[in-house]
Write an enzyme that holds these catalytic residues in place. Structure first.
Site, short mmCIF file in Angstrom:
data_model
loop_
_atom_site.label_atom_id
_atom_site.label_comp_id
_atom_site.label_asym_id
_atom_site.label_seq_id
_atom_site.Cartn_x
_atom_site.Cartn_y
_atom_site.Cartn_z
N GLU A 192 -4.57 1.19 3.57
CA GLU A 192 -4.25 -0.05 4.29
C GLU A 192 -4.74 -1.31 3.59
O GLU A 192 -4.12 -2.37 3.71
CB GLU A 192 -4.83 0.00 5.71
CG GLU A 192 -4.17 1.01 6.63
CD GLU A 192 -4.67 2.44 6.43
OE1 GLU A 192 -4.15 3.33 7.09
OE2 GLU A 192 -5.59 2.64 5.61
N GLY A 219 -1.38 6.52 9.27
CA GLY A 219 -1.06 7.10 10.57
C GLY A 219 -0.94 8.61 10.54
O GLY A 219 -1.12 9.28 11.56
N ASP A 245 -7.24 2.06 10.13
CA ASP A 245 -7.23 2.09 11.59
C ASP A 245 -6.95 3.51 12.09
O ASP A 245 -7.45 4.45 11.50
CB ASP A 245 -6.20 1.07 12.13
CG ASP A 245 -4.76 1.40 11.76
OD1 ASP A 245 -4.53 2.10 10.75
OD2 ASP A 245 -3.85 0.94 12.48
N GLY A 286 2.50 5.23 9.52
CA GLY A 286 3.49 4.54 10.34
C GLY A 286 4.54 3.91 9.44
O GLY A 286 4.26 3.58 8.28
#
Length: 383
Positions: free
Chosen positions: A145, A122, A153, A73
C-alpha cells in the site's frame, strides 16, 4: 465492472462447493488476480456468517483460481467509482471489507486458506485473520500500500505488529515481498505444503468432520514440509531490522539504516533505504504509528482506527497522495509519483494526528463492527 455497481455478486466470482462437512470457496477473477470487488466481499461476508450458524459446516477452505490467491481490493475500479461519484463510495467499500476481516478474525469455524500464489493487501486481509494459512513454493506475500500513497490496512496493524521483533514495521514501510518459506518462518503462514500435494490435502480436509483446530492442524501437518529459506532472505537480517525499525520515527529509522550502511557494504541495506525514500512521506509516518498502536490493541480496535485513516485518505482533504499513487502506479504507470508533502520533515506530528481523528463530514461515523460474544479462545486469538 465497477467495484460498487451492485450488491448482488456475480455467481462466477465466488465459486462455492459443498463437500461433506467442508465448504470450499474459490475466488474466481483469475485475469484480475482475483482482486476483490464490493460484491465479492459482500458474498464472502454473507457465507461466513451463515456457515458459523450452520452445524453441518465444520470448516471452510478458501483458495484462488489461477496464479493468485488474491492480489487485494480492486483499487483501479474503486478509484474510478470515487472519481465518478464521491469518496463515500470508497468508505462503503472499506467498511464492508473491514467487517469481513473482523468476522474472519473472530469466526468459530476454522478457515483454511490455500495461499498458492500472490497474496497481497486485501488478499492478506481475507486469509491471515483465519486460523490456518497454507503457503506453497508459489506464494508471494506483500502489503504494497505504501507505493500507492496508502497504508497497510485490512487489520494489518494487528497482524504485522505481532510478527517477530520489528519485522512487521519493516514489511509495512517497505512493501517487501516474501516467499512461502519466509511467510512460514515469520508466522504469516501456519504451514508449508508443496503445491503438488494440495489436491490430496484438500481431499483429506473434506473428510475431517471436525472444527477442532488440533485435529485440522494434524491433517495439514501430514502434507507439510519444512522449506528451504533462500540465503538472501531479509529474515536472516532480523537483528539489523530490529536495530533500525525499532527506532521511534521514520527519520530515525532511515538514519539507523544509513549508519549500518557505513559499517558494511550490503545491497539489502541500500535497497531498503531507497525503498523508504521513494515512498510517500505521509504514508510512512501514518503507517509506522498505526502498526505501533496495533501492538497494544485488539483486532477490532485496529480495524476501527484503520477505517478512520482510510476515510481520510479517500476523502483527499489532508493529502491527495492516494490518488497520485494510483495515477503513477496503476493508471499512467510512469512509476514517478509526486508526493505532497515531498519530504519527511514537512509532515508534522499535527498532520499525522489528523489521520487518527474522526472525519469531519456530515453523516460520517466510526466503523461499527458486529457484536461477537461467547467466542472460544481459538476464535479470537489466531496469531
Amino acid at each position: 465492472m465497477d467495484a460498487l455497481n451492485s450488491t448482488k455478486p456475480d455467481d462466477h466470482q465466488i465459486l462455492v462447493e459443498e463437500k461433506l462437512s467442508a465448504r470450499i470457496l474459490t475466488l474466481n477473477r483469475p485475469k484480475q488476480l482475483n482482486a476483490l470487488l464490493f460484491q465479492m466481499i459482500s458474498r464472502l461476508l454473507e457465507l461466513f456468517i451463515a456457515y458459523e450458524e450452520d452445524s453441518n459446516v465444520k470448516l471452510v477452505i478458501v483458495k484462488g483460481k489461477g496464479r493468485a490467491f488474491c492480489a487485494g481490493g480492486d483499487v483501479a475500479a474503486l478509484n474510478r467509482d470515487i472519481n465518478e461519484g464521491t469518496w463515500r463510495i470508497g468508505a462503503k467499500f472499506i467498511c464492508m471489507q473491514y467487517t469481513l476481516n473482523y468476522i474472519l478474525a473472530t469466526n468459530r469455524k476454522p478457515q483454511v486458506s490455500i495461499l498458492n500464489g500472490i497474496v497481497m493487501g486485501g488478499g492478506a486481509g481475507a486469509s491471515i485473520h483465519g486460523r490456518f494459512r497454507v503457503a506453497t513454493e508459489n506464494s508471494v506475500f506483500a502489503m504494497p500500500e505504501i507505493a500507492l500513497g496508502l497504508f497497510p490496512d485490512v487489520g494489518a496493524s494487528y497482524f504485522m505488529s505481532r510478527l517477530p521483533g520489528f519485522f512487521g514495521e519493516y514489511l509495512g514501510l517497505t512493501g517487501t515481498r516474501l516467499d512461502g518459506a519466509e511467510m512460514l518462518v515469520c508466522g504469516l503462514a501456519t504451514h508449508f505444503v508443496p503445491s503438488e500435494r494440495l489436491f490430496l490435502l484438500e481431499e483429506a480436509l473434506c473428510k475431517v468432520d471436525s472444527s477442532d483446530p488440533a485435529i485440522i492442524s494434524a491433517v495439514i501437518n501430514e502434507y507439510s514440509k519444512q522449506p528451504h529459506m533462500k540465503e538472501k532472505s531479509a529474515y536472516h537480517r532480523l537483528n539489523v531490522i530490529d536495530r533500525c525499525f525499532s527506532q521511534r520515527t521514520v527519520e530515525e529509522i532511515i538514519s539507523a539504516l544509513e549508519r549500518e550502511a557505513l559499517n558494511k557494504k550490503d545491497d539489502w541495506i541500500s535497497e531498503t533505504i531507497q525503498s523508504l525514500k521513494r515512498a510517500s512521506p505521509t504514508s510512512l509516518k501514518i503507517s509506522l504509528r498505526s502498526i505501533r498502536e496495533g501492538r497494544l490493541q485488539g483486532v477490532g480496535q485496529c480495524l476501527i482506527r484503520e477505517y478512520r485513516i482510510g476515510c481520510h485518505a479517500l476523502q483527499g482533504k489532508l493529502s491527495k497522495d492516494f490518488f497520485e499513487g494510483v495515477r503513477a502506479i496503476l493508471l499512467d504507470k510512469d512509476k514517478n509519483p509526486k508526493w505532497e508533502p515531498s519530504k519527511l520533515e514537512l509532515v508534522s506530528d499535527h498532520m499525522v494526528d489528523s489521520y487518527f481523528s474522526m472525519v469531519d463530514d456530515e453523516g460520517w461515523e466510526d466503523l461499527k463492527l458486529p457484536a461477537r460474544s461467547n467466542l472460544p479462545a481459538y476464535a479470537s486469538a489466531k496469531l
